[in-house]
Write a protein that holds these residues in place. Structure first.
Motif, PDB file in Angstrom:
ATOM      1  N   HIS A   5      15.058   8.310  -9.079  1.00 30.02           N
ATOM      2  CA  HIS A   5      14.236   8.219  -7.882  1.00 30.02           C
ATOM      3  C   HIS A   5      14.117   9.581  -7.197  1.00 30.02           C
ATOM      4  O   HIS A   5      13.034   9.942  -6.705  1.00 30.02           O
ATOM      5  N   ALA A   6      15.205  10.349  -7.165  1.00 31.65           N
ATOM      6  CA  ALA A   6      15.164  11.679  -6.553  1.00 31.65           C
ATOM      7  C   ALA A   6      14.211  12.594  -7.308  1.00 31.65           C
ATOM      8  O   ALA A   6      13.457  13.366  -6.705  1.00 31.65           O
ATOM      9  N   VAL A  36      12.379   4.948  -4.262  1.00 35.11           N
ATOM     10  CA  VAL A  36      13.746   4.826  -3.743  1.00 35.11           C
ATOM     11  C   VAL A  36      14.529   3.669  -4.344  1.00 35.11           C
ATOM     12  O   VAL A  36      15.743   3.578  -4.168  1.00 35.11           O
ATOM     13  N   GLY A  37      13.877   2.739  -5.026  1.00 35.46           N
ATOM     14  CA  GLY A  37      14.540   1.532  -5.506  1.00 35.46           C
ATOM     15  C   GLY A  37      14.234   0.373  -4.571  1.00 35.46           C
ATOM     16  O   GLY A  37      13.329   0.444  -3.739  1.00 35.46           O
ATOM     17  N   ALA A  38      14.990  -0.706  -4.704  1.00 35.02           N
ATOM     18  CA  ALA A  38      14.740  -1.911  -3.908  1.00 35.02           C
ATOM     19  C   ALA A  38      14.821  -1.605  -2.414  1.00 35.02           C
ATOM     20  O   ALA A  38      15.720  -0.897  -1.961  1.00 35.02           O
ATOM     21  N   LEU A  55      14.315   6.814   4.623  1.00 30.17           N
ATOM     22  CA  LEU A  55      13.786   5.472   4.421  1.00 30.17           C
ATOM     23  C   LEU A  55      13.979   4.704   5.723  1.00 30.17           C
ATOM     24  O   LEU A  55      15.098   4.499   6.175  1.00 30.17           O
ATOM     25  N   LEU A  56      12.869   4.266   6.332  1.00 31.43           N
ATOM     26  CA  LEU A  56      12.918   3.597   7.626  1.00 31.43           C
ATOM     27  C   LEU A  56      12.563   2.126   7.459  1.00 31.43           C
ATOM     28  O   LEU A  56      11.592   1.781   6.778  1.00 31.43           O
ATOM     29  N   SER A  57      13.356   1.249   8.097  1.00 31.84           N
ATOM     30  CA  SER A  57      13.092  -0.181   8.009  1.00 31.84           C
ATOM     31  C   SER A  57      13.907  -0.922   9.053  1.00 31.84           C
ATOM     32  O   SER A  57      14.801  -0.358   9.688  1.00 31.84           O
ATOM     33  N   HIS A  58      13.583  -2.214   9.206  1.00 40.26           N
ATOM     34  CA  HIS A  58      14.397  -3.115  10.020  1.00 40.26           C
ATOM     35  C   HIS A  58      15.311  -3.885   9.074  1.00 40.26           C
ATOM     36  O   HIS A  58      14.879  -4.861   8.464  1.00 40.26           O
ATOM     37  N   TRP A  59      16.527  -3.441   8.896  1.00 36.77           N
ATOM     38  CA  TRP A  59      17.463  -4.181   8.047  1.00 36.77           C
ATOM     39  C   TRP A  59      18.129  -5.249   8.916  1.00 36.77           C
ATOM     40  O   TRP A  59      19.112  -4.986   9.609  1.00 36.77           O
TER      41      TRP A  59
END
Length: 370
Positions: A5-6, A36-38, A55-59
């Motif tokens: 991914h990198a 980045v993967g899953a 990587l930005l998200s609402h985990w």
């Protein structure tokens, strides 16, 4: 896979830096996963010039179905967002704060309203179009990706094979479709690659048919189209069978025609072949028999993290196939009021020196009477 991914992000960064972008915001879910993967469906990736990607998200901890938050690694860290904040807006703002003056975004994935919100949230940044650059990188698969597709195909073949050993007469299209999807999961799939289609009698041969409560009857054509999703990668298989002791003459004739068209397109899958030439190989067989219009807009398409990827094998498609590109070949003919035939396969383009096209979906294409 983190190294893979990198490396993918580095290739993307180098290409876009040469075009003048100081940061990239990737929002299309399949493209984020490729880089980045899953990741959760709402995740957005910020690719910076310096190699420090975010990587930005609402985990949400309560959402057990969401992808787990990956551990921060060299070159990639995660940012947890709260409330109703838009990850794409947060990514552009973060790029601006880091000194970026030009940010490339995936305009083909953003709505007009969302694009306007990005611009309003970072007035000092010029937004440019990243276009389909990531999709272009996804076109050729590496051997790990092909291995995932191969396993997805094996799962799909197994599920279909088990169904054919069961009693079919009297069961509904909807029931059979649900059973196939359950079998996919039982054999290790993440889930179906797309909505499973089961079509019987006058419904058979219809592309994308949604299963109904029609029951399988003696003498019917039965068309089944399904695929497994494994580690994000998706395949497709479609087969048509006859219910009863033996097919009618018209069923044999129609099946042989579609099989000939499918074989012609499969044999055309060679590196350097033009996309439209593959479509022409199948379409010309059907046209000669008076069924040219039955094929629909395309003979097939690419597969991978999505079931419908580039390339598109259609009459107007521009471009040439390269090695290690997985595609479907899926001609079909439907006769209104009578039924029809579909035969779909997933293959990987290989050179003649490597044995020619690699067939991933291997369930027999013989016209079986079930």
């Amino acid at each position: 896979m983190s190294e893979v991914h990198a490396a993918r992000r580095s290739r993307l960064r180098a290409r876009c830096s040469a075009a003048g972008s100081t940061a990239l915001v990737v929002s299309r879910p399949a493209n984020v996963r490729y880089l980045v993967g899953a990741a959760p469906a709402d995740a957005v990736l910020l690719v910076g010039r310096s190699g420090d990607d975010v990587l930005l998200s609402h985990w949400e901890a309560a959402d057990a179905s969401a992808a787990p938050r990956p551990a921060d690694t060299e070159g990639l860290r995660t940012e947890v967002l709260h409330g109703e904040s838009d990850p794409a807006i947060a990514a552009v703002a973060m790029a601006m704060k880091a000194g970026a003056d030009t940010v490339a975004v995936e305009e083909h994935h953003l709505t007009v309203a969302r694009h306007r919100a990005l611009a309003a949230g970072a007035p000092g940044v010029r937004l440019t179009d990243l276009g389909r650059v990531v999709e272009e990188h996804r076109l050729v698969k590496d051997e790990d990706e092909i291995a995932a597709l191969r396993i997805a195909a094996e799962i799909t073949d197994r599920a279909l094979g088990e169904l054919l050993e069961s009693i079919l007469v009297g069961r509904t299209e909807r029931h059979l479709a649900l059973e196939l999807e359950r079998r996919l999961v039982d054999h290790g799939a993440d889930g179906p690659a797309f909505a499973t289609s089961v079509a019987t009698g006058s419904h058979s041969g219809v592309a994308g048919h949604r299963p109904t409560d029609r029951r399988v009857e003696e003498g019917d054509f039965l068309s089944v189209c399904l695929g497994a999703r494994f580690r994000g990668y998706r395949c497709r298989i479609g087969r048509t069978f006859v219910i009863g002791s033996s097919p009618a003459d018209w069923q044999i004739e129609l099946y042989d025609l579609v099989f000939a068209a499918q074989r012609a397109a499969r044999e055309a899958l060679l590196p350097g072949a033009e996309y439209h030439a593959v479509d022409r190989a199948a379409r010309s067989v059907l046209e000669a028999a008076g069924h040219g219009s039955a094929l629909g807009p395309a003979t097939g398409h690419g597969v991978g993290l999505e079931i419908g990827e580039d390339p598109r094998l259609s009459p107007a498609a521009m471009g040439r196939l390269g090695p290690c590109v997985p595609v479907t070949v899926e001609p079909g003919v439907h006769l209104p009021g009578r039924g029809g035939v579909r035969i779909d396969d997933t293959l990987v383009v290989r050179s003649p020196a490597d044995g020619g096209p690699e067939l991933l979906t291997i369930t027999t294409k013989e016209l079986l009477a079930l």
